[in-house]
Design a protein around this motif. Structure first.
Motif, PDB file in Angstrom:
ATOM      1  N   UNK A 328       5.160  65.756  80.845  1.00 50.79           N
ATOM      2  CA  UNK A 328       4.867  64.302  81.211  1.00 50.79           C
ATOM      3  C   UNK A 328       3.552  63.885  81.005  1.00 50.79           C
ATOM      4  N   UNK A 329       2.712  64.466  81.712  1.00 53.84           N
ATOM      5  CA  UNK A 329       1.409  64.468  81.593  1.00 53.84           C
ATOM      6  C   UNK A 329       0.732  64.337  80.231  1.00 53.84           C
ATOM      7  N   UNK A 330       1.093  65.342  79.433  1.00 58.53           N
ATOM      8  CA  UNK A 330       0.636  65.513  78.080  1.00 58.53           C
ATOM      9  C   UNK A 330       0.974  64.328  77.248  1.00 58.53           C
ATOM     10  N   UNK A 331       2.456  63.792  77.443  1.00 53.52           N
ATOM     11  CA  UNK A 331       2.984  62.645  76.741  1.00 53.52           C
ATOM     12  C   UNK A 331       2.272  61.292  77.005  1.00 53.52           C
ATOM     13  N   UNK A 332       2.057  61.227  78.505  1.00 54.24           N
ATOM     14  CA  UNK A 332       1.296  60.250  78.905  1.00 54.24           C
ATOM     15  C   UNK A 332      -0.246  59.939  78.470  1.00 54.24           C
ATOM     16  N   UNK A 333      -0.936  61.310  78.466  1.00 55.41           N
ATOM     17  CA  UNK A 333      -2.084  61.173  78.187  1.00 55.41           C
ATOM     18  C   UNK A 333      -2.216  60.766  76.524  1.00 55.41           C
ATOM     19  N   UNK A 334      -1.241  61.274  75.730  1.00 56.98           N
ATOM     20  CA  UNK A 334      -1.090  60.988  74.207  1.00 56.98           C
ATOM     21  C   UNK A 334      -0.955  59.601  74.078  1.00 56.98           C
ATOM     22  N   UNK A 335      -0.146  59.029  74.858  1.00 56.45           N
ATOM     23  CA  UNK A 335       0.205  57.471  74.856  1.00 56.45           C
ATOM     24  C   UNK A 335      -1.063  56.666  75.197  1.00 56.45           C
ATOM     25  N   UNK A 336      -1.869  57.011  76.424  1.00 63.55           N
ATOM     26  CA  UNK A 336      -2.829  56.289  76.707  1.00 63.55           C
ATOM     27  C   UNK A 336      -4.094  56.303  75.650  1.00 63.55           C
ATOM     28  N   UNK A 337      -4.291  57.724  75.018  1.00 65.00           N
ATOM     29  CA  UNK A 337      -5.162  57.743  74.146  1.00 65.00           C
ATOM     30  C   UNK A 337      -5.154  56.797  73.030  1.00 65.00           C
ATOM     31  N   UNK A 338      -3.773  56.899  72.545  1.00 71.08           N
ATOM     32  CA  UNK A 338      -3.287  55.729  71.536  1.00 71.08           C
ATOM     33  C   UNK A 338      -3.811  54.392  71.924  1.00 71.08           C
ATOM     34  N   UNK A 342      -8.715  56.158  71.126  1.00 68.03           N
ATOM     35  CA  UNK A 342      -9.472  57.481  70.705  1.00 68.03           C
ATOM     36  C   UNK A 342      -8.696  58.451  70.623  1.00 68.03           C
ATOM     37  N   UNK A 343      -9.223  59.549  70.204  1.00 67.30           N
ATOM     38  CA  UNK A 343      -8.370  60.940  69.963  1.00 67.30           C
ATOM     39  C   UNK A 343      -8.989  62.234  70.527  1.00 67.30           C
ATOM     40  N   UNK A 344      -8.214  62.926  70.954  1.00 63.81           N
ATOM     41  CA  UNK A 344      -8.800  64.207  71.338  1.00 63.81           C
ATOM     42  C   UNK A 344      -9.496  65.018  70.282  1.00 63.81           C
ATOM     43  N   UNK A 345     -10.483  65.873  70.777  1.00 64.85           N
ATOM     44  CA  UNK A 345     -11.465  66.308  69.627  1.00 64.85           C
ATOM     45  C   UNK A 345     -12.166  65.670  68.873  1.00 64.85           C
ATOM     46  N   UNK A 347     -15.275  62.807  68.332  1.00 60.89           N
ATOM     47  CA  UNK A 347     -16.432  62.133  68.985  1.00 60.89           C
ATOM     48  C   UNK A 347     -16.718  62.810  70.445  1.00 60.89           C
ATOM     49  N   UNK A 348     -16.346  64.001  70.692  1.00 58.82           N
ATOM     50  CA  UNK A 348     -16.218  64.765  71.632  1.00 58.82           C
ATOM     51  C   UNK A 348     -15.453  64.576  72.733  1.00 58.82           C
ATOM     52  N   UNK A 349     -14.554  64.041  72.520  1.00 58.03           N
ATOM     53  CA  UNK A 349     -13.421  63.754  73.575  1.00 58.03           C
ATOM     54  C   UNK A 349     -12.651  64.822  73.860  1.00 58.03           C
ATOM     55  N   UNK A 350     -12.453  65.517  75.116  1.00 59.97           N
ATOM     56  CA  UNK A 350     -11.695  66.651  75.445  1.00 59.97           C
ATOM     57  C   UNK A 350     -10.804  66.069  76.296  1.00 59.97           C
ATOM     58  N   UNK A 351      -9.823  67.085  77.055  1.00 60.58           N
ATOM     59  CA  UNK A 351      -8.889  66.673  77.661  1.00 60.58           C
ATOM     60  C   UNK A 351      -9.315  66.115  78.970  1.00 60.58           C
ATOM     61  N   UNK A 352     -10.180  66.966  79.789  1.00 61.96           N
ATOM     62  CA  UNK A 352     -10.976  66.434  80.958  1.00 61.96           C
ATOM     63  C   UNK A 352     -11.635  65.000  80.793  1.00 61.96           C
ATOM     64  N   UNK A 353     -12.193  64.947  79.804  1.00 66.20           N
ATOM     65  CA  UNK A 353     -12.966  63.459  79.661  1.00 66.20           C
ATOM     66  C   UNK A 353     -11.746  62.243  79.458  1.00 66.20           C
ATOM     67  N   UNK A 410     -16.767  57.051  72.689  1.00 70.15           N
ATOM     68  CA  UNK A 410     -15.754  57.641  71.897  1.00 70.15           C
ATOM     69  C   UNK A 410     -15.315  57.068  70.608  1.00 70.15           C
ATOM     70  N   UNK A 411     -16.006  55.790  70.365  1.00 70.28           N
ATOM     71  CA  UNK A 411     -15.565  55.139  69.220  1.00 70.28           C
ATOM     72  C   UNK A 411     -14.389  54.912  68.902  1.00 70.28           C
ATOM     73  N   UNK A 412     -13.727  53.896  69.842  1.00 76.02           N
ATOM     74  CA  UNK A 412     -12.408  53.524  69.645  1.00 76.02           C
ATOM     75  C   UNK A 412     -12.161  52.772  68.538  1.00 76.02           C
TER      76      UNK A 412
END
Length: 484
Positions: A328-338, A342-345, A347-353, A410-412
């Protein structure tokens, strides 16, 4: 010529009872999903004919049709009901399509052996409601049952608040197999049926696993991941299902049974709209944990066919269940990133950030109570360089400015945000007004709203009101009902 298959009835006849549709004295087509009809290989001209209406109402059997009501059990608001089932619905059969079998299912088609004293009927308002909501969810890319048609029956349905015009909803799904279906087989000690049901579900939804070493374990893992992804999508658009009983959770991972559901206006994890959820069991923010609770009940139903030794069966399923929050957390973070563009990896965006960014944002949203849907559409304006596009309450302006500074590093991608964040959802006040008018015979508002929510990401010239939040006085008193 329409042909239906009857695989479910043939595979698990013990979980069905024959059903017959109730007569409709004056049928009238209210709405037909022509695009879906074409997708299913159905003739739109036929469906609009008198003979087509008889078919849609379940009154004109076609080749391969074996209409049945489906048996299931379920935990309803935490309490177990051993004998539920289609009390006002029937499975006409399955349509063979390019993407596999699709159930053709009626709702409001009359009483069955499983009606438990109900009249088996449905009213125009709730059936149009499910049509519009499910098609809105589909347009936003959220797995759901689909609505093919709503047909008025010409008779009146009696409810506590008076009489209402009757209607039948025709809906389509990858299947209507529920967690409660497995619970029924387990509770009635039908282990052989439980095995057959598992095989049927795998053939429908995970055919590569039919020959696996332990098919029930494969099915459970599949459903856990599908439900985690589904609930993450619900949360991402502010959807509150309202009645997350185990008989309303499908193994397909599709949203089903749009009863007392609604979308958030102001962001509030404690939001409850359903008039029957007096204990706030199914509040917006509680939906992820409720889903895991339901999945635990699914695991219990599967235990006897995982292995002969119950302790070993528990040991096999427990790690899968415990992995639900990870999925769930992986799916939710992916939804929120979209949603944030922004995109993991990148502009320096990692999972913690990303986690910090999302957590801080939801803290702001909860503190300010801003309109959830509007906020993300306004946010894309900020990504384009215009901070004035975002409405921020004075008491939270400094907090929001700090968050914006962090997010902008993170240049959205504003265009990607607009393709993800809906402009049009079934706003509660608009849907309420449209359904009231429809019950009086005027479908103008309904059709306009349907057009907006099935084009959720695109502005409509002259349709700015579709994107406006509800008046505060409406929101304060708004409640939803099951429609039964």
């Amino acid at each position: 010529m329409i042909q239906l298959e009857h695989r479910y009835v043939d595979d698990v006849p013990e979980l069905t009872v024959p059903a017959t549709a109730a007569p409709a004295p004056a049928p009238r087509l209210l709405v037909l999903n022509e695009a879906l009809a074409v997708e299913l290989g159905l003739d739109v001209t036929f469906l609009r004919s008198d003979a087509g209406l008889q078919f849609l109402l379940g009154l004109a059997p076609v080749e391969g049709s074996k209409p049945v009501a489906m048996r299931y059990a379920g935990h309803q608001f935490g309490g177990y009901s051993p004998a539920l089932g289609d009390g006002r619905a029937m499975l006409l059969g399955e349509l063979r399509t390019d993407t596999g079998l699709r159930d053709l299912h009626l709702k409001g088609s009359g009483p069955t052996e499983l009606s438990r004293g109900g009249d088996g009927l449905a009213a125009v308002g709730p059936m149009l409601r499910e049509y519009l909501l499910s098609e809105s969810m589909h347009a936003m890319g959220i797995p759901t049952t689909r609505a093919l048609a709503v047909v008025a029956t010409g008779e009146q349905v009696v409810r506590e608040d008076g009489t209402h015009p009757g209607a039948v909803l025709v809906r389509v799904a990858a299947s209507h197999i529920r967690v409660g279906t497995f619970q029924f087989a387990r509770a009635s000690n039908q282990m052989r049926v439980l095995v057959k049901l598992t095989r049927h579900a795998l053939e429908r939804h995970l055919p590569d696993a039919v020959q696996a070493d332990n098919p029930p374990v494969e099915l459970f893992d599949h459903v856990v991941q599908a439900q985690a992804a589904l609930i993450a999508k619900w949360i991402s658009v502010g959807f509150v299902h309202g009645v997350m009983n185990t008989d309303n959770m499908t193994v397909s991972g599709e949203t089903i049974d749009y009863g007392p559901c609604a979308f958030l206006d102001g962001y509030d994890p404690a939001a409850v709209f359903s008039s029957i959820d007096t204990g706030s069991r199914y509040a917006f923010g509680g939906q992820p944990s409720v889903a895991q609770w339901n999945l635990a009940r699914f695991a219990e139903a599967l235990l006897p066919i995982v292995t002969d030794n119950e302790a070993d069966a528990v040991e096999a399923l427990t790690p899968i269940l415990e992995n639900y929050p990870v999925h769930f957390n992986a799916a939710w973070l992916a939804e929120m990133a979209a949603k944030l563009g922004v995109e993991l990896g990148r502009d320096g965006l990692d999972e913690d950030a990303l986690t910090t960014l999302v957590t801080d944002l939801h803290g702001y949203l909860e503190a300010s109570g801003v309109d959830f849907t509007s906020f993300f559409r306004q946010l894309s304006g900020v990504a384009r360089g215009d901070r004035s596009s975002l409405i921020v309450s004075d008491g939270n302006r400094e907090r929001m400015d700090l968050w914006l500074d962090a997010w902008l590093t993170f240049a959205p991608d504003a265009d990607a945000m607009d393709a993800k964040n809906p402009l049009h959802i079934p706003r509660n006040h608009l849907l309420d007004a449209a359904l009231l008018a429809a019950e009086d015979g005027d479908l103008t508002q309904f059709e306009a709203l349907l057009g907006a929510v099935t084009a959720p990401f695109t502005a409509i010239e002259g349709g700015e009101h579709f994107a406006q939040p509800a008046p505060a006085e409406f929101t304060a008193n708004f409640r939803t009902y099951c429609g039964t």
